[in-house]
Design a protein around this motif. Structure first.
Motif, short mmCIF file in Angstrom:
data_model
loop_
_atom_site.label_atom_id
_atom_site.label_comp_id
_atom_site.label_asym_id
_atom_site.label_seq_id
_atom_site.Cartn_x
_atom_site.Cartn_y
_atom_site.Cartn_z
N GLU A 1 -9.15 18.93 -6.32
CA GLU A 1 -8.18 17.85 -6.43
C GLU A 1 -8.47 16.75 -5.41
O GLU A 1 -8.31 15.57 -5.69
CB GLU A 1 -6.76 18.39 -6.21
N LYS A 2 -8.90 17.18 -4.21
CA LYS A 2 -9.14 16.20 -3.16
C LYS A 2 -10.03 16.80 -2.08
O LYS A 2 -9.91 17.97 -1.74
CB LYS A 2 -7.83 15.73 -2.54
N ILE A 3 -10.91 15.95 -1.55
CA ILE A 3 -11.67 16.25 -0.33
C ILE A 3 -11.41 15.11 0.64
O ILE A 3 -11.58 13.94 0.29
CB ILE A 3 -13.19 16.36 -0.59
N THR A 4 -10.97 15.44 1.84
CA THR A 4 -10.77 14.43 2.88
C THR A 4 -11.47 14.88 4.15
O THR A 4 -11.48 16.07 4.48
CB THR A 4 -9.28 14.18 3.18
N VAL A 5 -12.04 13.92 4.88
CA VAL A 5 -12.70 14.23 6.15
C VAL A 5 -12.79 12.98 7.01
O VAL A 5 -13.07 11.89 6.51
CB VAL A 5 -14.11 14.83 5.89
N ASP A 6 -12.50 13.14 8.30
CA ASP A 6 -12.73 12.07 9.27
C ASP A 6 -14.21 12.08 9.64
O ASP A 6 -14.79 13.15 9.86
CB ASP A 6 -11.88 12.27 10.52
N VAL A 7 -14.80 10.90 9.74
CA VAL A 7 -16.23 10.81 10.07
C VAL A 7 -16.42 9.85 11.23
O VAL A 7 -15.65 8.90 11.42
CB VAL A 7 -17.07 10.36 8.86
N SER A 8 -17.46 10.12 12.02
CA SER A 8 -17.88 9.20 13.08
C SER A 8 -19.39 9.22 13.16
O SER A 8 -20.02 10.25 12.90
CB SER A 8 -17.27 9.58 14.44
N ARG A 9 -19.96 8.08 13.53
CA ARG A 9 -21.42 7.98 13.64
C ARG A 9 -21.80 7.41 14.99
O ARG A 9 -21.24 6.39 15.43
CB ARG A 9 -21.99 7.10 12.54
N GLU A 10 -22.77 8.06 15.65
CA GLU A 10 -23.29 7.57 16.91
C GLU A 10 -24.61 8.26 17.19
O GLU A 10 -24.77 9.45 16.93
CB GLU A 10 -22.30 7.84 18.05
N ASN A 11 -25.58 7.48 17.72
CA ASN A 11 -26.91 8.01 18.05
C ASN A 11 -27.57 8.73 16.88
O ASN A 11 -28.21 9.77 17.06
CB ASN A 11 -26.81 8.94 19.26
N GLY A 12 -27.40 8.20 15.68
CA GLY A 12 -28.07 8.76 14.51
C GLY A 12 -27.46 10.05 14.00
O GLY A 12 -28.09 10.75 13.18
N ILE A 13 -26.26 10.40 14.46
CA ILE A 13 -25.61 11.63 14.00
C ILE A 13 -24.27 11.27 13.36
O ILE A 13 -23.45 10.57 13.95
CB ILE A 13 -25.38 12.61 15.17
N LEU A 14 -24.07 11.75 12.13
CA LEU A 14 -22.81 11.57 11.42
C LEU A 14 -22.01 12.85 11.56
O LEU A 14 -22.44 13.92 11.10
CB LEU A 14 -23.07 11.25 9.95
N ARG A 15 -20.86 12.78 12.22
CA ARG A 15 -20.03 13.96 12.47
C ARG A 15 -18.86 14.02 11.49
O ARG A 15 -18.26 12.99 11.17
CB ARG A 15 -19.52 13.97 13.90
N PHE A 16 -18.56 15.25 11.04
CA PHE A 16 -17.44 15.51 10.14
C PHE A 16 -16.35 16.24 10.91
O PHE A 16 -16.61 17.29 11.52
CB PHE A 16 -17.90 16.35 8.95
N ILE A 17 -15.13 15.71 10.87
CA ILE A 17 -14.03 16.25 11.66
C ILE A 17 -12.83 16.50 10.75
O ILE A 17 -12.48 15.65 9.93
CB ILE A 17 -13.64 15.27 12.78
N ASP A 18 -12.22 17.67 10.91
CA ASP A 18 -10.99 18.01 10.18
C ASP A 18 -11.16 17.84 8.66
O ASP A 18 -10.29 17.28 7.98
CB ASP A 18 -9.81 17.15 10.66
N GLY A 19 -12.29 18.32 8.15
CA GLY A 19 -12.51 18.26 6.71
C GLY A 19 -11.65 19.26 5.95
O GLY A 19 -11.36 20.36 6.44
N GLU A 20 -11.24 18.86 4.75
CA GLU A 20 -10.39 19.74 3.94
C GLU A 20 -10.74 19.58 2.47
O GLU A 20 -10.91 18.45 1.99
CB GLU A 20 -8.91 19.41 4.16
#
Length: 290
Positions: free
Chosen positions: A194-213
């Motif tokens: 039904e839904k995928i949500t995730v906070d993302v941040s990018r720095e120094n060539g790395i994309l981080r996934f936070i609190d994904g659901e």
């Protein structure tokens, strides 16, 4: 200091400039400039813009922008149907408003240039209604079916000379979709969600996934992790970890999987199933593990 006559002269000059731009707008030269600039910003790509037009009073509209790259011997195309660029009042050549259409969806953002630090910022980025399947195909992910409605909101900043070496953050959401899997998970070859949500941040060539659901019909899951970006997104290294809980109705209709789940829960002494995903974007490998 600012008389009615001065105001009239200013209005006349502004209208004259707008009319001359409309009548003598150098569309072909500007098109070539934009194509070369995009190719410079995206090394290894080729760009073709079908048409550029001037819109009164100071907007420029680029139509059908095709950015092509060859990934693992296969050509992938990013297609922007329409991009309108408008300078912000009183900040000419420093701040712009961007609006466009891509993969059946819409996007908009504010673009600001800082001449002192030689950087740019994309602020208030909003993308909504994009077809996730077409977006996946544009990066070369064609060996499995992906569907859904993709959206993003956030910001990004980078040096003018190295636009790919920036940092940013935001929220990704994909609704009403499905993902075909390379290997079955609990007898599921496709995950409907039904839904995928995730906070993302990018720095120094790395994309981080936070609190994904992930909220699915047969399973729900949470996850965190990172993606180490390379020039070929498909070959970027992926590392996710999280927890997965199958739906009770699904387990009742799949007794063999229900027994397997019970054994795994006993092994890990948990009420949900821990998992990890490694490998690359093109070939992610799933396993149950703490």
């Amino acid at each position: 200091m600012f008389s009615f006559r001065s105001l009239c002269y200013f209005a006349y000059a502004f209208l004259l400039t707008a009319v001359l731009l409309y009548v003598r707008f150098p569309a072909e030269k500007f098109k070539e400039f934009c194509e070369k600039r995009i190719e410079h910003l995206l090394p290894g790509s080729s760009c073709n813009i079908d048409h550029i037009v001037y819109r009164f009073p100071l907007s420029t509209v680029l139509e059908t922008i095709v950015i092509s790259r060859v990934v693992d011997g296969q050509q992938s195309d990013l297609v922007v149907d329409r991009l309108a660029i408008s300078p912000e009042p009183l900040q000419f050549w420093k701040a712009f408003e961007l609006k466009g259409e891509i993969y059946s969806g819409l996007f908009e953002a504010g673009l600001d240039f800082d001449n002192g630090t030689q950087t740019f910022q994309l602020e208030n980025i909003r993308m909504e209604g994009l077809e996730a399947g077409k977006l996946a195909e544009s990066i070369g992910l064609t060996d499995r079916k992906i569907s859904g409605i993709w959206g993003f909101s956030g910001s990004y900043q980078a040096p003018n000379s190295h636009p790919n070496d920036g940092s940013g953050e935001g929220v990704v959401e994909v609704a009403s979709g499905s993902m075909e899997l390379l290997q079955p998970i609990l007898a599921l070859s496709t995950i409907e969600f039904e839904k995928i949500t995730v906070d993302v941040s990018r720095e120094n060539g790395i994309l981080r996934f936070i609190d994904g659901e992930l909220l699915g019909e047969e399973i729900v899951a949470d996850f965190t992790g990172e993606l180490r970006l390379t020039s070929s997104l498909l070959n970027s290294n992926l590392l996710l970890k999280g927890h997965l809980a199958p739906d009770d109705g699904f387990l009742k209709s799949h007794p063999e999987e229900q027994q397997a789940v019970q054994r795994l829960l006993q092994r890990y002494k948990m009420t949900v199933l821990p998992f990890k995903v490694g490998g690359t974007v093109k070939r992610p490998l799933f396993r149950f593990s703490t």
